[in-house]
Design a protein around this motif. Structure first.
Motif, mmCIF file in Angstrom:
data_model
loop_
_atom_site.group_PDB
_atom_site.id
_atom_site.type_symbol
_atom_site.label_atom_id
_atom_site.label_comp_id
_atom_site.label_asym_id
_atom_site.label_seq_id
_atom_site.Cartn_x
_atom_site.Cartn_y
_atom_site.Cartn_z
ATOM 1 N N LEU A 1 20.979 -11.162 -6.449
ATOM 2 C CA LEU A 1 21.329 -10.195 -5.411
ATOM 3 C C LEU A 1 20.100 -9.741 -4.630
ATOM 4 O O LEU A 1 20.147 -9.602 -3.404
ATOM 5 C CB LEU A 1 22.032 -8.981 -6.042
ATOM 6 N N SER A 2 18.996 -9.503 -5.316
ATOM 7 C CA SER A 2 17.741 -9.144 -4.655
ATOM 8 C C SER A 2 16.589 -9.408 -5.617
ATOM 9 O O SER A 2 16.783 -9.622 -6.807
ATOM 10 C CB SER A 2 17.746 -7.669 -4.210
ATOM 11 N N GLY A 3 15.375 -9.374 -5.068
ATOM 12 C CA GLY A 3 14.213 -9.669 -5.894
ATOM 13 C C GLY A 3 14.101 -11.149 -6.177
ATOM 14 O O GLY A 3 14.527 -11.990 -5.375
ATOM 15 N N GLY A 4 13.529 -11.463 -7.323
ATOM 16 C CA GLY A 4 13.359 -12.864 -7.680
ATOM 17 C C GLY A 4 13.080 -13.013 -9.158
ATOM 18 O O GLY A 4 12.651 -12.070 -9.825
ATOM 19 N N VAL A 5 13.359 -14.201 -9.675
ATOM 20 C CA VAL A 5 13.133 -14.460 -11.096
ATOM 21 C C VAL A 5 12.815 -15.938 -11.278
ATOM 22 O O VAL A 5 13.343 -16.800 -10.563
ATOM 23 C CB VAL A 5 14.374 -14.055 -11.932
ATOM 24 N N ALA A 6 11.930 -16.217 -12.206
ATOM 25 C CA ALA A 6 11.624 -17.606 -12.546
ATOM 26 C C ALA A 6 12.612 -18.057 -13.615
ATOM 27 O O ALA A 6 12.861 -17.349 -14.594
ATOM 28 C CB ALA A 6 10.196 -17.719 -13.060
ATOM 29 N N LEU A 7 13.186 -19.230 -13.418
ATOM 30 C CA LEU A 7 14.137 -19.778 -14.376
ATOM 31 C C LEU A 7 13.608 -21.094 -14.909
ATOM 32 O O LEU A 7 13.275 -21.999 -14.136
ATOM 33 C CB LEU A 7 15.502 -19.998 -13.716
ATOM 34 N N GLU A 8 13.531 -21.198 -16.203
ATOM 35 C CA GLU A 8 13.186 -22.457 -16.858
ATOM 36 C C GLU A 8 14.426 -22.926 -17.606
ATOM 37 O O GLU A 8 14.882 -22.255 -18.529
ATOM 38 C CB GLU A 8 12.019 -22.266 -17.828
ATOM 39 N N LYS B 1 12.325 -15.024 -16.270
ATOM 40 C CA LYS B 1 11.115 -14.207 -16.262
ATOM 41 C C LYS B 1 10.857 -13.698 -14.847
ATOM 42 O O LYS B 1 10.820 -14.471 -13.888
ATOM 43 C CB LYS B 1 9.923 -15.019 -16.742
ATOM 44 N N GLY B 2 10.692 -12.356 -14.705
ATOM 45 C CA GLY B 2 10.407 -11.784 -13.399
ATOM 46 C C GLY B 2 10.174 -10.297 -13.484
ATOM 47 O O GLY B 2 10.756 -9.607 -14.336
ATOM 48 N N GLU B 3 9.337 -9.768 -12.581
ATOM 49 C CA GLU B 3 9.031 -8.339 -12.571
ATOM 50 C C GLU B 3 10.202 -7.503 -12.052
ATOM 51 O O GLU B 3 10.491 -6.433 -12.548
ATOM 52 C CB GLU B 3 7.788 -8.076 -11.723
ATOM 53 N N TYR B 4 10.844 -7.996 -11.009
ATOM 54 C CA TYR B 4 12.011 -7.276 -10.486
ATOM 55 C C TYR B 4 13.051 -8.282 -10.021
ATOM 56 O O TYR B 4 12.766 -9.212 -9.265
ATOM 57 C CB TYR B 4 11.666 -6.369 -9.311
ATOM 58 N N CYS B 5 14.271 -8.067 -10.488
ATOM 59 C CA CYS B 5 15.375 -8.917 -10.058
ATOM 60 C C CYS B 5 16.685 -8.170 -10.266
ATOM 61 O O CYS B 5 16.914 -7.590 -11.334
ATOM 62 C CB CYS B 5 15.394 -10.219 -10.862
ATOM 63 N N LYS B 6 17.513 -8.141 -9.226
ATOM 64 C CA LYS B 6 18.873 -7.628 -9.362
ATOM 65 C C LYS B 6 19.761 -8.851 -9.525
ATOM 66 O O LYS B 6 19.983 -9.614 -8.586
ATOM 67 C CB LYS B 6 19.275 -6.801 -8.151
#
Length: 275
Positions: free
Chosen positions: A36-43, A69-74
């Motif tokens: 929805l917003s922000g970002g995240v690393a996906l393995e 893994k991510g600092e901010y993610c909705k």
């Protein structure tokens, strides 16, 4: 497993809005993620590391190892299965503690592999509505969620089928046939208009709808003739001409093969109907 056998059960719908730093895990059910917003690393097991951003979507089948893994993610997420057997949520477990026997040998196709779609923003409102329905727990909310999810999965299967004709092409093809139904359309002409080899279009239609391009064109003409016989006073000859059947006997033969009666017999069965 075909879509007719899908009976999706939604186990959990959630929106996470916090830092994520999970160890590799595996789930016993499907996991759907939409940013929805922000970002995240996906393995994900067997995949390159992805940096997910708003609008990105992915589906992870049971048993596949993944890590977020991510600092901010909705993050919007749904846990579900296709068997319809158990609605109880089962938490994901550390990858090395996963018991593969618990998921058995069920047919998970066409979602038996990692699925990534770059832009799924058209489904955003639907996802948020699913979250509202799940939180309300009102009435037959699980049945509603199941129906919504099944419609989405059918759409997803169509989007990710590499051998299928693009949905927009099918829509444009249908519109072209409607506008030119009275003409003597050929596979070669239609293929040239849309920039595809006519054999390719015909084969893909056969795979997707069970009919060839020629059959698709004739089926549309017959549906049009069927409606005209029902709702107009035009003669059978006029209808045959307007729908592109230059041979009256072929029109009658084709109509009977499809509807089980001749055009004249069909008109007689609906003659006394009132609108």
């Amino acid at each position: 497993m075909t879509e007719n056998a899908w009976n999706p059960v939604v186990k959990n719908v959630a929106i996470f809005e916090k830092p994520l730093n999970t160890k590799p895990v595996r789930a016993y059910d499907f996991r759907l993620f939409f940013i929805l917003s922000g970002g995240v690393a996906l393995e994900a097991e067997g995949e390159k590391k992805l940096k997910l951003s708003p609008g990105n979507f992915c589906l992870i089948p049971p048993g596949l190892s993944y890590r977020l893994k991510g600092e901010y993610c909705k993050l919007f997420t749904v846990a579900f299965d296709l068997s319809g057997e158990n609605a109880e949520p089962i938490p994901a477990v550390p990858a090395d503690e996963f018991d593969a026997e618990k998921i058995g040998t069920a047919d998970l196709s066409p979602f038996d592999h990692f699925v990534f779609v770059e832009d799924m923003n058209a489904e955003r409102d639907g996802f948020l509505e699913m979250h509202k329905i799940f939180l309300s727990a009102a009435g037959k909310y699980r049945a509603r969620l199941s129906a919504m999810l099944k419609l989405f999965l059918i759409h997803l299967a169509e989007m990710t089928d590499e051998d299928a004709l693009p949905p927009r092409l099918v829509e444009a093809l249908d519109a072209y046939i409607r506008e030119n139904a009275a003409d003597d359309l050929t596979n070669t002409e239609v293929g040239a208009i849309f920039g595809y080899h006519p054999f390719y279009i015909s084969q893909m239609l056969k795979k997707k709808m069970g009919i060839t391009l020629k059959q698709y064109i004739i089926a549309y003409k017959l549906r049009t003739a069927h409606d005209m016989l029902h709702y107009t006073k035009k003669t059978t000859a006029e209808i045959a001409e307007e729908t592109g059947f230059t041979d009256a006997s072929y029109f009658t033969k084709s109509f009977k093969a499809t509807y089980g009666m001749t055009p004249k017999e069909y008109r007689n069965t609906v003659a006394d109907e009132t609108p």
